[in-house]
Enzyme design. Sequence first.
Site, PDB file in Angstrom:
ATOM      1  N   GLU A 183      36.726  36.556  41.014  1.00 12.92           N
ATOM      2  CA  GLU A 183      36.798  38.014  40.959  1.00 12.92           C
ATOM      3  C   GLU A 183      37.099  38.600  39.579  1.00 12.92           C
ATOM      4  O   GLU A 183      38.102  39.303  39.384  1.00 12.92           O
ATOM      5  CB  GLU A 183      37.833  38.516  41.970  1.00 12.92           C
ATOM      6  CG  GLU A 183      37.444  38.217  43.406  1.00 12.92           C
ATOM      7  CD  GLU A 183      38.420  38.779  44.429  1.00 12.92           C
ATOM      8  OE1 GLU A 183      39.501  39.273  44.024  1.00 12.92           O
ATOM      9  OE2 GLU A 183      38.096  38.743  45.629  1.00 12.92           O
ATOM     10  N   GLU A 189      34.830  34.588  49.784  1.00 17.08           N
ATOM     11  CA  GLU A 189      35.965  35.094  50.541  1.00 17.08           C
ATOM     12  C   GLU A 189      35.507  36.122  51.562  1.00 17.08           C
ATOM     13  O   GLU A 189      34.679  36.986  51.256  1.00 17.08           O
ATOM     14  CB  GLU A 189      37.003  35.746  49.615  1.00 17.08           C
ATOM     15  CG  GLU A 189      37.720  34.792  48.694  1.00 17.08           C
ATOM     16  CD  GLU A 189      38.780  35.505  47.852  1.00 17.08           C
ATOM     17  OE1 GLU A 189      39.164  36.645  48.226  1.00 17.08           O
ATOM     18  OE2 GLU A 189      39.204  34.941  46.832  1.00 17.08           O
TER      19      GLU A 189
END
Length: 798
Positions: free
Chosen positions: A612, A725
């Site tokens: 991320e 995720e």
Amino acid sequence: MYSKIKYLIFGLIFTVAGADLRSQNSTADGYKGIWYTIEQSSEYGYKYSGGLGTYTADHIPMAIYSPEADKTFFTYGGTPASDKKQLQIMVSYYDHTKNIVPKPVIVYDKKGVDDPHDNASLAIDSGGYIWVFISGRNVSRIGLIFKSREPYSIEAFDKVHETIMTYPQPWWIPAKGFIHLFTQYTAEGTRGRELYWSTSNDGVNWSDNQKLAGIEGHYQISNVWKDKVVTAFNYHPDGHADKRTNIYLAQTSDMGRSWQNIAGETLQTPLTDPKTSALVYDYESEGKLVYLNDLNFDKEGNPIILAIISNHFQPGPKGDPREWTIFHRKNNEWKKHKVCQSTHNYDMGALYVNGDEWLIAGPTDAGPQQYGTGGEMALWKSNDEGKSWKKIKQITGKSVYNHSYARRPLNAHRDFYAYWADGDADKFSESRLYFTNKKGNKVWMLPYDMENDFVKPIRIKETFRMNNTNNKSMNQPFGVNLACAEFAEGHIPGEYGKHYTYPDAKELDYFKSKGLMLVRLPFKWERLQPELFGKLDKVELDRIKNFISEADKRGMYVILDLHNYGRRYVDGKKTIIGTDNLKVEHFADFWEKLAKEMKNHTNIYGHGLMNEPHDMEESESCWFEMAQSAITAIRKMDMKKTIIVGGDDWSSAERWLEQSDTLKHLIDPANNLMFEAHVYFDNDASGGYKKSYDEEGCTPDKGVNRVKPFVEWLKENDFKGMIGEYGVPHTDERWLETMDNFLSYLQKEGVNATYWAAGPWWGNYVLRLTPTNGEDRPQMKVVEKYLYTTPNYISSFE
């Protein structure tokens, strides 16, 4: 009285079968194998179970190569959909000239039947017509015979005959017609598996059924040498198949008018004495069981029998050693030779003879369901008439499911040499069909889903099934984040065991038991490389390597996830890559050193460059440039492993086009990149889930809608991708519905995912997937439905 009842039942079955069962002559939208279990279990699992599309060894032959058509025709037990157990009798072919397969044809739909004992066998007559002999079961379901309307065509079949029969073994003898060996359940007072034969000149009109053997019950395998038909069979003391023992052989050269033993002495049929002169080997006296695999002939026409010899009928160690054994008739005596050992009685394989070269293809190696039916396929070779054997090729490896029932086509072509199905031997799963070439160095999967009428089989090359991690794989696994090594960012480096830890073997065992074979392992850059441009910390590196090794022991795969958000601590200050004292070169240096350390670990699914990255505007470089630097660095050390590139802006799937489209211009000299996006279903897509389902504005399709931009981008650019995720709370069943729809969409689109999160330190975290007091979390009932997917970008037959 018994005889009258039997024929009354026979008549009733005719009536019911004619009313309820019919030929479909329609095509299916892909090759979906049937999953089945006998429902007889012990502490080590089912007696037999899994993907049984090519079951049983007593259905012979299930595939035939026709040189006239240059096609291998084959049958298998199929099912309409991945969540169905409805048996459909399927027929198809592989076109060797064009390297294509058509949509398979549903010759017969068994409707309420889910039992692959009703699978079919094939024959091709001298005119090229294809005959499908569909097994019945006991006396409750009759057997059926279908004939193709046109030579070498599978477009349409007509039913031409029906009779009580199981385990069909039809043989077309040129200029003589059919001789059909089969089983009927006729022994009074036992389970009654007795051996019969019948003959026909035209396949429509058949002679009366005649009994060959009734020594309390039998299973048989058979083959033809020129115009001689040979059958090998065991016998069942007291009629119990779990007591199967001994090996017998009978042969006929005149279409069953007379039968002889191997010495040429006439046999009086039916055989009823266990000590008959047809006896090849007396295992009853040794207290051992016999599971027949295949029958073939040496170059002089002498029979060779392949069987597994076991000590117990149940799965598990008490049956060991389960020895693959060859029985060869040579110089007027039987020679017995051990090939290898395996882990299950029903590890069925195929025997090939090419002059002095003998080969065996079968699931001889333990698979992911260690004590279940089947395992990993291997190829064994003997050059001394079976006296000694050497494994020359690992056909499959590190698979998601066990492979079972490798079948040998009649007149097997080198490019379609053995075929089989896979499936989870421990619980219901999808099942796919595969075939391999003669060398065993190439494997193809028959497409599970098809849109076009003809496609090329899916070439499985350099997959993680075969001990590397190029993820151009047929089975791209779903999995879970085992997060705990990245904990306590405020305590860097922190104290191991207090501020952070690594998941242990118990975590791996649990998720493997659920079929989740992929682990994303988050870790911190600062802990693994304390000093920029410095050495990797040996203690921390060993912790990671130990975890990878434990996963490897269980056939599981690991993503190494650098969980740093485009940043790391430098002199106690969180610093963005490309600013102050943290350069892009530092990032590249770290990955070069880690890639070197991990080069020889074959179960690494991929190197996850950065979790991320976000808000990188202060940097002198963009995320694209950082990723490219790391890719270049890794390829100095390792040209094989997949590199996983997360997207910018928190790896948002929803905003992928706006924030991460430039990643399509990354250059990888190994051409083995995978792109990673993240998806959560709450209002701000953060995964915080601070409000209720309704307050977060969630809908059943929210996950699908959020991930579509990413999936469409993958398809448009022909890229590999995964969701690193995703996760939901357990507080409202509707969250589970949204997740279910999301995962179903991903699976259909060929994109896998790892759930966030699990691990030993999650406490009461609302998304956690780790069991509570030994009980599964509610989310698991959805997650375990999706274990792998087939990427849409897999390479085709070459």
